[in-house]
Motif scaffolding. Structure first.
Motif, PDB file in Angstrom:
ATOM      1  N   ALA A 282      -2.204 -15.155 -23.068  1.00 49.47           N
ATOM      2  CA  ALA A 282      -2.689 -15.155 -24.491  1.00 49.47           C
ATOM      3  C   ALA A 282      -3.637 -13.867 -24.727  1.00 49.47           C
ATOM      4  CB  ALA A 282      -2.440 -16.252 -25.274  1.00 49.47           C
ATOM      5  N   LEU A 283      -4.858 -14.297 -23.875  1.00 53.48           N
ATOM      6  CA  LEU A 283      -6.227 -13.930 -23.353  1.00 53.48           C
ATOM      7  C   LEU A 283      -6.810 -12.369 -23.728  1.00 53.48           C
ATOM      8  CD1 LEU A 283      -8.210 -16.864 -22.997  1.00 53.48           C
ATOM      9  CD2 LEU A 283      -7.940 -15.658 -25.629  1.00 53.48           C
ATOM     10  N   ARG A 284      -6.153 -12.444 -22.391  1.00 55.77           N
ATOM     11  CA  ARG A 284      -6.203 -11.079 -21.286  1.00 55.77           C
ATOM     12  C   ARG A 284      -5.056 -10.200 -20.830  1.00 55.77           C
ATOM     13  NH1 ARG A 284      -7.803 -12.181 -16.601  1.00 55.77           N
ATOM     14  NH2 ARG A 284      -8.608 -13.608 -16.571  1.00 55.77           N
ATOM     15  N   ALA A 285      -5.438  -9.309 -19.926  1.00 56.40           N
ATOM     16  CA  ALA A 285      -4.179  -8.614 -19.068  1.00 56.40           C
ATOM     17  C   ALA A 285      -3.889  -9.223 -17.736  1.00 56.40           C
ATOM     18  CB  ALA A 285      -4.445  -7.435 -19.538  1.00 56.40           C
ATOM     19  N   PRO A 286      -2.944  -9.946 -17.194  1.00 51.33           N
ATOM     20  CA  PRO A 286      -3.613 -10.678 -16.295  1.00 51.33           C
ATOM     21  C   PRO A 286      -4.000  -9.916 -14.646  1.00 51.33           C
ATOM     22  CG  PRO A 286      -0.689  -9.814 -16.460  1.00 51.33           C
ATOM     23  CD  PRO A 286      -2.108  -9.532 -17.966  1.00 51.33           C
ATOM     24  N   THR A 287      -4.717 -10.081 -14.228  1.00 53.28           N
ATOM     25  CA  THR A 287      -5.436  -9.126 -12.967  1.00 53.28           C
ATOM     26  C   THR A 287      -4.572  -9.784 -11.458  1.00 53.28           C
ATOM     27  OG1 THR A 287      -7.229 -10.395 -12.825  1.00 53.28           O
ATOM     28  CG2 THR A 287      -7.601  -8.902 -14.000  1.00 53.28           C
ATOM     29  N   GLN A 288      -4.850  -8.763 -10.699  1.00 53.13           N
ATOM     30  CA  GLN A 288      -4.152  -8.892  -9.011  1.00 53.13           C
ATOM     31  C   GLN A 288      -4.963 -11.099  -9.240  1.00 53.13           C
ATOM     32  OE1 GLN A 288      -1.632  -8.323  -7.210  1.00 53.13           O
ATOM     33  NE2 GLN A 288      -2.289  -9.494  -5.891  1.00 53.13           N
ATOM     34  N   ARG A 289      -6.233 -11.311  -9.018  1.00 53.28           N
ATOM     35  CA  ARG A 289      -7.073 -12.121  -8.789  1.00 53.28           C
ATOM     36  C   ARG A 289      -6.493 -13.002  -9.564  1.00 53.28           C
ATOM     37  NH1 ARG A 289     -13.623 -14.405  -9.301  1.00 53.28           N
ATOM     38  NH2 ARG A 289     -13.181 -16.090  -8.722  1.00 53.28           N
ATOM     39  N   ASP A 290      -5.592 -13.476 -11.183  1.00 50.49           N
ATOM     40  CA  ASP A 290      -5.188 -13.733 -11.680  1.00 50.49           C
ATOM     41  C   ASP A 290      -3.972 -14.478 -11.043  1.00 50.49           C
ATOM     42  OD1 ASP A 290      -6.961 -14.781 -13.628  1.00 50.49           O
ATOM     43  OD2 ASP A 290      -6.048 -12.597 -14.630  1.00 50.49           O
ATOM     44  N   ILE A 291      -3.095 -13.603 -10.042  1.00 52.65           N
ATOM     45  CA  ILE A 291      -1.671 -14.014  -9.333  1.00 52.65           C
ATOM     46  C   ILE A 291      -2.017 -14.711  -8.621  1.00 52.65           C
ATOM     47  CG2 ILE A 291       0.194 -13.094  -8.597  1.00 52.65           C
ATOM     48  CD1 ILE A 291       0.036 -10.610 -10.623  1.00 52.65           C
ATOM     49  N   ASP A 292      -3.266 -14.476  -7.186  1.00 52.60           N
ATOM     50  CA  ASP A 292      -3.512 -15.008  -6.236  1.00 52.60           C
ATOM     51  C   ASP A 292      -3.721 -16.281  -6.179  1.00 52.60           C
ATOM     52  OD1 ASP A 292      -3.048 -11.780  -4.939  1.00 52.60           O
ATOM     53  OD2 ASP A 292      -4.773 -11.885  -4.776  1.00 52.60           O
ATOM     54  N   GLU A 293      -4.486 -16.439  -7.407  1.00 57.65           N
ATOM     55  CA  GLU A 293      -4.752 -17.969  -7.825  1.00 57.65           C
ATOM     56  C   GLU A 293      -4.003 -18.894  -8.224  1.00 57.65           C
ATOM     57  OE1 GLU A 293      -8.094 -17.699 -10.980  1.00 57.65           O
ATOM     58  OE2 GLU A 293      -9.702 -17.219  -9.497  1.00 57.65           O
ATOM     59  N   ALA A 294      -2.754 -18.175  -9.302  1.00 49.48           N
ATOM     60  CA  ALA A 294      -1.851 -18.583  -9.422  1.00 49.48           C
ATOM     61  C   ALA A 294      -0.702 -19.257  -7.853  1.00 49.48           C
ATOM     62  CB  ALA A 294      -0.567 -18.388 -10.218  1.00 49.48           C
ATOM     63  N   MET A 295      -0.870 -18.115  -6.697  1.00 50.73           N
ATOM     64  CA  MET A 295      -0.065 -19.022  -5.980  1.00 50.73           C
ATOM     65  C   MET A 295      -0.688 -20.240  -5.132  1.00 50.73           C
ATOM     66  SD  MET A 295       2.597 -17.375  -5.860  1.00 50.73           S
ATOM     67  CE  MET A 295       3.081 -17.902  -3.773  1.00 50.73           C
ATOM     68  N   GLU A 296      -2.022 -19.965  -4.873  1.00 52.14           N
ATOM     69  CA  GLU A 296      -2.658 -20.858  -4.200  1.00 52.14           C
ATOM     70  C   GLU A 296      -2.727 -21.988  -5.147  1.00 52.14           C
ATOM     71  OE1 GLU A 296      -6.307 -19.814  -4.218  1.00 52.14           O
ATOM     72  OE2 GLU A 296      -6.069 -17.402  -2.743  1.00 52.14           O
TER      73      GLU A 296
END
Length: 701
Positions: A188-202
């Motif tokens: 909702a706040l911004r476009a996701p980054t690769q770091r967001d995806i890696d953190e979510a997977m962890e």
């Protein structure tokens, strides 16, 4: 050619600078009658060129920062895949929590009733009433049987701790929902980054490890030697401040140097620190930056052109004149072309990006399907609650009735004299109660309420999963006719897999052949073509073939085998319970018959006690629910196999689902990291036999 000044509005231009560039100075001239009556000027969107409120000039607003669409779409698809898996995990844990909470209630009530009845029977058997007392042996053996059953159930509940299991799943559900909300907030706040995806997977892998779904083996230790706080999060990395990122984008790399407080001079000077009290740096407005250069270039682009508008072409589209004033609708720069000469600009009609009527029709269709899907989910949730109530109410009622009937049958056989009015009353009461218990056992053995409830819980989860997939499609792009057709096929497949009616139409509770549950139509690969190999490589294909082989040889086979064992066990219990209760009813009616002696009383009491123990094990232990759970798990892995086979079977990689996205989805469904999946590639070799496969592909169940 009529100009806007001749009608109502005029955009004038000044001479250009000596360098040969032309600079625009736009002005707005209105007749007095329009000024007094009022002019309505909606917002003009000219890609950064906006008219000021005075009549003199235009001002420049900052244009949006460009983004790479293909990369953003790929990242958004990945984060949505993780979000779908997270929400599905939350529902899985909620279902498992409901199952284990039911165990706690059913086992607690049953153990209490059985233990108290056994104690009462043991006490009655010790009362001296004469030499020939047929009830003594019956009560004695019955108390032994009941105490043994209670001991076994207590050992089970003490080992697994159902209340603790339920609390684990409730907390896991909360944490999974919390993770899902954090991902939604990021979107909702911004476009996701690769770091967001890696953190979510962890975080997904950490939660899978902290709160496992399996019961045995794999559940958390209930009596640990060392008590430590529960850990459900990965290693925490500091998140950069949004203000710091913005400053760095404007002024370049941010460098912090410690400031000695002694350097803060009071006599005529002040040394500005690198950061404020909140740890944020200060922006250097005098520094050169790429963004500053972009703004200046945009300003030059608009200031070096001269604007005049052909009214005759503008008027049919954008000018509406009435007696009260002038109304100018919102202008889009896409229809306004700037000319390099000093004469005029030409106006072209904005292109239609899509066929609105067709798009609206498809959107209406997909929303109609979405409404039906949401309604189905609520229907199945209601039906599931009803059938779970049946299991609780029938189990508790049958146990109470059977134990009371056994006591009555035993008491009616106590010799207390010739004229004993209680004899006939207890005898008839035990017959009635045993008959009622037999009828209810037949019903519950036929419909298996715990299995019915599990079917509806899983159906609710799958309907909500389908609804989320449709919502994700609507969020990412406009729906197509293929989306509508696939959604309809999935709706029909789910309706067939989990019917709402009870009789007739319910699923067979004792099938001759145990097969995985199937709730999906024929799978077609989702096309997400990209340049190059569409994310696929020979290594990834080998990895998927290895996973496919392990799933067939180990995971699906395991749950199918366990399902067969549970089915045979449930069949035996479903037949034994009503048979023993019926035998007890017949025997109770023959109590007092001289020809049969003490045998009717013995069979009546023992039969009722055994029927209670069998029924408690079957429905208190929810054997039917466990069988349905195993069958659903086998279906879960069968569906994953078909998804992998469907993509590998498509020779054109551009018609497959994107390889990187598909690999991540498979990892999420198996509860593994992406690096773990690569270790399964070795099983794709033809030299590897099925007997050599020692590990399971899935770590989720």
């Amino acid at each position: 050619m009529a100009t806007l000044q001749a009608q109502n509005l005029f955009l004038s231009s000044s001479s250009s600078s000596p360098s040969g560039h032309r600079r625009v100075r736009a002005s707005l001239h209105l007749p007095a009658n329009l000024r007094t009556n009022g002019v309505s000027l909606p917002k003009l969107n000219l890609g950064g060129l906006s008219l000021r409120q005075d009549d003199t000039a235009t001002s420049f607003t900052q244009p949006p920062r460009p983004t790479t669409a293909s990369e953003d779409e790929h990242l958004v698809s990945k984060i949505h895949a993780i979000l779908d898996a997270v929400v599905d995990r939350a529902e899985m844990h909620a279902i498992i929590g409901a199952q284990r909470n039911d165990w706690n209630h059913l086992f607690t009530n049953s153990i209490n009733a059985i233990s108290l009845t056994a104690s009462l029977m043991a006490g009655i058997s010790s009362i001296p009433v004469g030499e020939a007392a047929p009830h003594v042996l019956a009560f004695k053996l019955s108390s032994v049987i009941l105490f043994t059953a209670a001991t076994g159930m207590m050992l089970i509940t003490s080992k697994i701790q159902p209340s603790q299991l339920a609390e684990e799943q409730r907390n896991a559900t909360r944490l999974w929902e919390q993770l899902g909300r954090s991902i939604e907030t990021t979107l909702a706040l911004r476009a996701p980054t690769q770091r967001d995806i890696d953190e979510a997977m962890e975080k997904v892998l950490a939660l899978d490890k902290a709160y496992p779904l399996p019961l045995l083996p794999g559940m958390l230790e209930k009596f640990p030697e060392i008590v430590e706080p529960t850990r459900w999060w990965p290693k925490i990395q500091p998140k950069p401040s949004p203000l710091e990122g913005r400053n760095a984008a404007v002024t370049g790399e941010v460098k912090r140097t410690p400031i000695d407080p002694k350097e803060l001079l009071r006599d005529g000077g002040f040394v500005v620190p690198d950061a404020n009290s909140f740890g944020h740096t200060f922006r250097d407005y005098n520094a050169e930056s790429e963004w500053q250069k972009t703004v200046e270039d945009k300003y030059d682009l608009y200031s070096k052109s001269k604007v005049r508008i052909d009214v005759e072409k503008v008027k049919p589209y954008y000018l509406s004149v009435n007696e009260k004033g002038v109304s100018l609708p919102k202008l889009n720069l896409g229809g306004l072309s700037l000319r390099q000469d000093d004469t005029a600009t030409s106006f072209t009609q904005p292109p239609r990006p899509t066929t609105a009527s067709e798009d609206e029709h498809l959107v209406s269709k997909i929303h109609a399907i979405l409404d039906a899907v949401a309604d189905r989910a609520e229907m199945h949730a209601i039906i599931g609650a009803q059938r779970n109530d049946w299991n609780h109410l029938f189990t508790n009622s049958i146990n109470a009735i059977s134990l009371t009937a056994s006591l009555m049958a035993g008491i009616s056989s106590i010799p207390v004299g010739e004229a004993a009015p209680h004899m006939l009353a207890f005898k008839l009461s035990s017959v009635i109660l045993f008959t009622a218990a037999t009828g209810m056992m037949l019903i519950t053995s036929k419909i298996q309420p715990s299995q019915l409830a599990e079917e509806q819980r899983n159906a609710t989860r799958l309907w909500e999963q389908l609804g989320r997939s449709i919502e994700t499609t609507l969020a990412l792009r406009a729906p197509t006719q293929r989306d509508v057709d696939e959604a309809m096929e999935k709706v029909l497949a789910l309706d067939k897999a989990y019917p709402l009616p009870l009789l007739p139409g319910m699923l067979e509770k004792f099938p001759e052949i145990v097969e995985p549950t199937r709730w999906w139509p024929k799978i077609q690969p989702k096309q997400s073509p990209q340049a190059g190999g569409n994310g696929w490589s020979h290594e990834l294909e080998g990895e998927m073939r290895g996973i496919l082989r392990v799933l067939k040889a180990k995971d699906e086979q395991q749950y199918t085998t366990l399902g067969k064992l549970l089915l045979n066990m449930n069949k035996t219990l479903a037949i034994s319970g009503p048979l023993l209760a019926g035998l007890a009813a017949i025997s109770s009616g023959l109590i007092g018959s001289p020809a049969l002696g003490p045998m009717p009383a013995f069979l009546g009491v023992i039969g009722g006690v055994l029927a209670t123990a069998v029924h408690t094990l079957e429905h208190g232990g929810q054997v039917g629910m466990v069988f349905e759970l195993f069958r659903n798990c086998a279906g879960y892995y069968r569906r994953l196999q078909e998804e992998i086979a469907s993509n590998l079977g498509e020779t054109d990689v551009q018609k497959r689902e994107n390889g990187e996205l598909f690999e991540m989805k498979v990892a999420l469904q198996l509860g593994r990291s992406l690096s773990d999946l690569k270790g399964l590639a070795s099983y794709a070799s033809p030299l590897c036999e099925d007997e050599d496969i020692k590990e399971f592909a899935g770590k989720l169940f």
